[in-house]
Design a protein around this motif. Sequence first.
Motif, PDB file in Angstrom:
ATOM      1  N   THR A 277      -5.983  17.435  -9.936  1.00 13.03           N
ATOM      2  CA  THR A 277      -6.280  19.237 -10.298  1.00 13.03           C
ATOM      3  C   THR A 277      -7.306  19.567 -10.367  1.00 13.03           C
ATOM      4  O   THR A 277      -8.477  19.194  -9.384  1.00 13.03           O
ATOM      5  CB  THR A 277      -6.058  19.242 -11.680  1.00 13.03           C
ATOM      6  N   GLY A 278      -7.613  20.906 -10.405  1.00 15.49           N
ATOM      7  CA  GLY A 278      -8.251  22.015 -10.348  1.00 15.49           C
ATOM      8  C   GLY A 278      -8.853  22.108  -9.032  1.00 15.49           C
ATOM      9  O   GLY A 278      -9.468  22.656  -9.040  1.00 15.49           O
ATOM     10  N   GLY A 279      -8.481  21.527  -8.008  1.00 19.29           N
ATOM     11  CA  GLY A 279      -8.802  21.963  -6.626  1.00 19.29           C
ATOM     12  C   GLY A 279      -8.308  23.397  -5.946  1.00 19.29           C
ATOM     13  O   GLY A 279      -7.608  24.053  -5.674  1.00 19.29           O
ATOM     14  N   THR A 280      -8.940  23.947  -5.014  1.00 16.18           N
ATOM     15  CA  THR A 280      -8.533  24.730  -4.027  1.00 16.18           C
ATOM     16  C   THR A 280      -8.828  24.806  -2.250  1.00 16.18           C
ATOM     17  O   THR A 280     -10.236  23.578  -2.457  1.00 16.18           O
ATOM     18  CB  THR A 280      -9.094  26.512  -4.450  1.00 16.18           C
ATOM     19  N   ALA A 281      -8.016  24.780  -1.421  1.00 14.55           N
ATOM     20  CA  ALA A 281      -8.320  24.698   0.150  1.00 14.55           C
ATOM     21  C   ALA A 281      -7.680  22.944  -0.239  1.00 14.55           C
ATOM     22  O   ALA A 281      -9.421  22.333   0.197  1.00 14.55           O
ATOM     23  CB  ALA A 281      -9.209  24.788   0.386  1.00 14.55           C
ATOM     24  N   GLN A 282      -8.071  21.911  -1.449  1.00 14.09           N
ATOM     25  CA  GLN A 282      -7.829  20.564  -0.644  1.00 14.09           C
ATOM     26  C   GLN A 282      -7.061  19.965   0.011  1.00 14.09           C
ATOM     27  O   GLN A 282      -6.162  20.299   0.127  1.00 14.09           O
ATOM     28  CB  GLN A 282      -7.467  19.760  -2.243  1.00 14.09           C
ATOM     29  N   SER A 283      -7.226  18.884   0.563  1.00 16.15           N
ATOM     30  CA  SER A 283      -7.161  17.640   1.687  1.00 16.15           C
ATOM     31  C   SER A 283      -6.969  16.734   1.872  1.00 16.15           C
ATOM     32  O   SER A 283      -7.530  16.157   2.195  1.00 16.15           O
ATOM     33  CB  SER A 283      -6.644  19.179   3.416  1.00 16.15           C
TER      34      SER A 283
ATOM     35  N   VAL B 217      -9.514   8.207  -3.023  1.00 18.95           N
ATOM     36  CA  VAL B 217      -9.179   9.372  -2.480  1.00 18.95           C
ATOM     37  C   VAL B 217     -10.018   9.079  -1.389  1.00 18.95           C
ATOM     38  O   VAL B 217     -11.217   9.927  -1.575  1.00 18.95           O
ATOM     39  CB  VAL B 217      -9.102  10.117  -3.681  1.00 18.95           C
ATOM     40  N   ALA B 218      -9.314  10.548  -0.498  1.00 22.39           N
ATOM     41  CA  ALA B 218     -10.573  10.619   0.822  1.00 22.39           C
ATOM     42  C   ALA B 218      -9.974  12.421   1.074  1.00 22.39           C
ATOM     43  O   ALA B 218      -8.519  12.106   0.977  1.00 22.39           O
ATOM     44  CB  ALA B 218     -10.599   9.800   2.122  1.00 22.39           C
ATOM     45  N   GLY B 219     -11.073  12.960   1.543  1.00 23.02           N
ATOM     46  CA  GLY B 219     -10.749  13.846   2.583  1.00 23.02           C
ATOM     47  C   GLY B 219     -11.350  15.178   1.978  1.00 23.02           C
ATOM     48  O   GLY B 219     -12.861  14.703   0.962  1.00 23.02           O
ATOM     49  N   THR B 220     -11.116  16.011   1.505  1.00 23.46           N
ATOM     50  CA  THR B 220     -11.529  17.524   1.208  1.00 23.46           C
ATOM     51  C   THR B 220     -10.891  17.957   0.024  1.00 23.46           C
ATOM     52  O   THR B 220     -10.155  18.287  -0.748  1.00 23.46           O
ATOM     53  CB  THR B 220     -11.042  18.371   2.388  1.00 23.46           C
ATOM     54  N   PHE B 221     -11.940  17.448  -0.950  1.00 27.37           N
ATOM     55  CA  PHE B 221     -11.943  17.755  -2.642  1.00 27.37           C
ATOM     56  C   PHE B 221     -11.689  19.748  -3.388  1.00 27.37           C
ATOM     57  O   PHE B 221     -10.544  19.436  -4.103  1.00 27.37           O
ATOM     58  CB  PHE B 221     -12.803  17.466  -3.237  1.00 27.37           C
ATOM     59  N   GLY B 222     -12.216  20.485  -2.243  1.00 25.57           N
ATOM     60  CA  GLY B 222     -12.229  21.381  -2.738  1.00 25.57           C
ATOM     61  C   GLY B 222     -12.721  21.895  -3.918  1.00 25.57           C
ATOM     62  O   GLY B 222     -11.617  22.235  -4.728  1.00 25.57           O
ATOM     63  N   SER B 223     -13.176  20.627  -4.873  1.00 25.89           N
ATOM     64  CA  SER B 223     -13.120  20.732  -6.577  1.00 25.89           C
ATOM     65  C   SER B 223     -12.482  20.057  -7.247  1.00 25.89           C
ATOM     66  O   SER B 223     -12.045  20.554  -8.631  1.00 25.89           O
ATOM     67  CB  SER B 223     -13.661  22.280  -6.876  1.00 25.89           C
ATOM     68  N   SER B 224     -11.680  19.417  -6.642  1.00 26.44           N
ATOM     69  CA  SER B 224     -10.585  18.774  -7.239  1.00 26.44           C
ATOM     70  C   SER B 224     -11.001  17.559  -8.142  1.00 26.44           C
ATOM     71  O   SER B 224     -11.622  17.333  -7.049  1.00 26.44           O
ATOM     72  CB  SER B 224      -8.726  18.860  -6.851  1.00 26.44           C
ATOM     73  N   SER B 225     -10.041  17.055  -8.419  1.00 31.06           N
ATOM     74  CA  SER B 225     -10.237  16.008  -9.329  1.00 31.06           C
ATOM     75  C   SER B 225      -9.066  15.270  -9.296  1.00 31.06           C
ATOM     76  O   SER B 225      -8.295  15.608  -9.500  1.00 31.06           O
ATOM     77  CB  SER B 225     -10.626  16.028 -11.070  1.00 31.06           C
TER      78      SER B 225
ATOM     79  N   ARG C  67       1.126  -0.946  -0.555  1.00 26.20           N
ATOM     80  CA  ARG C  67       0.005   0.058   0.112  1.00 26.20           C
ATOM     81  C   ARG C  67       0.688   1.361  -0.425  1.00 26.20           C
ATOM     82  O   ARG C  67       1.739   1.407   0.709  1.00 26.20           O
ATOM     83  CB  ARG C  67      -0.736   0.580   0.603  1.00 26.20           C
ATOM     84  N   ALA C  68       0.395   2.210  -0.944  1.00 31.08           N
ATOM     85  CA  ALA C  68       1.555   3.508  -0.839  1.00 31.08           C
ATOM     86  C   ALA C  68      -0.084   4.731  -0.254  1.00 31.08           C
ATOM     87  O   ALA C  68      -1.039   4.405  -0.962  1.00 31.08           O
ATOM     88  CB  ALA C  68       2.041   3.652  -2.630  1.00 31.08           C
ATOM     89  N   THR C  69       0.472   5.198   0.518  1.00 31.17           N
ATOM     90  CA  THR C  69      -0.038   6.354   0.945  1.00 31.17           C
ATOM     91  C   THR C  69       0.117   7.543   0.403  1.00 31.17           C
ATOM     92  O   THR C  69       1.349   7.789   0.912  1.00 31.17           O
ATOM     93  CB  THR C  69      -0.451   5.991   2.115  1.00 31.17           C
ATOM     94  N   TRP C  70      -0.624   8.549  -0.288  1.00 33.07           N
ATOM     95  CA  TRP C  70       0.372  10.035  -0.270  1.00 33.07           C
ATOM     96  C   TRP C  70      -0.736  11.044   0.847  1.00 33.07           C
ATOM     97  O   TRP C  70      -2.033  10.821   0.191  1.00 33.07           O
ATOM     98  CB  TRP C  70       0.296  10.060  -1.445  1.00 33.07           C
ATOM     99  N   THR C  71      -0.362  11.702   1.886  1.00 35.78           N
ATOM    100  CA  THR C  71      -0.992  12.249   2.150  1.00 35.78           C
ATOM    101  C   THR C  71      -0.584  13.281   3.405  1.00 35.78           C
ATOM    102  O   THR C  71       0.792  13.648   3.770  1.00 35.78           O
ATOM    103  CB  THR C  71      -2.015  11.314   3.720  1.00 35.78           C
ATOM    104  N   PRO C  72      -0.858  14.424   3.260  1.00 38.00           N
ATOM    105  CA  PRO C  72      -2.184  15.178   2.973  1.00 38.00           C
ATOM    106  C   PRO C  72      -1.240  15.706   1.047  1.00 38.00           C
ATOM    107  O   PRO C  72      -0.678  16.088   1.254  1.00 38.00           O
ATOM    108  CB  PRO C  72      -1.969  16.218   3.646  1.00 38.00           C
ATOM    109  N   VAL C  73      -2.554  15.702   0.422  1.00 40.03           N
ATOM    110  CA  VAL C  73      -2.163  15.935  -0.834  1.00 40.03           C
ATOM    111  C   VAL C  73      -3.015  17.265  -0.659  1.00 40.03           C
ATOM    112  O   VAL C  73      -4.564  17.123  -0.795  1.00 40.03           O
ATOM    113  CB  VAL C  73      -2.441  15.442  -1.686  1.00 40.03           C
ATOM    114  N   THR C  74      -2.116  18.389  -1.336  1.00 39.98           N
ATOM    115  CA  THR C  74      -2.883  19.798  -1.354  1.00 39.98           C
ATOM    116  C   THR C  74      -2.546  20.324  -2.888  1.00 39.98           C
ATOM    117  O   THR C  74      -2.112  19.136  -3.883  1.00 39.98           O
ATOM    118  CB  THR C  74      -2.583  21.103  -0.340  1.00 39.98           C
ATOM    119  N   GLU C  75      -3.717  21.493  -3.103  1.00 38.12           N
ATOM    120  CA  GLU C  75      -2.964  21.736  -5.034  1.00 38.12           C
ATOM    121  C   GLU C  75      -2.156  21.702  -5.072  1.00 38.12           C
ATOM    122  O   GLU C  75      -1.710  22.084  -6.096  1.00 38.12           O
ATOM    123  CB  GLU C  75      -4.640  23.032  -5.043  1.00 38.12           C
TER     124      GLU C  75
END
Length: 114
Positions: free
Chosen positions: A93-99, A40-48, A13-21
Amino acid sequence: LDISSKQDGSVYRATWTPVTEADTCAPVQFPQYADKSVQVAGTFGSSSTAVQGTIDGTNFAALTDQGGTTIAITAAGIKQVLQNAYQIKPVTTGGTAQSLTISMIFRLSNPLRH
């Protein structure tokens, strides 16, 4: 990037966290593990979140799910990855305030036995 494995080495298992814009996720290399899924889980902030892979180690391309649809996760969920690549990585891509927490499972088709 955190990598952990099942004791017998049949699953990684590979985990990247926290991933922001502002983040770029490093690729991982598990080509011998043909079965793979991404969550994928967390706050998307309109990201993909997409999954990209490369065979030549340089040129990354979008990967698809089992239905042949390009992976684009916009809400919490899990997708299976169809293609097997030399290196693989998530791309947001495309996120703001994502985590986000992005995890990938890599499993041997024929698990190891003790």
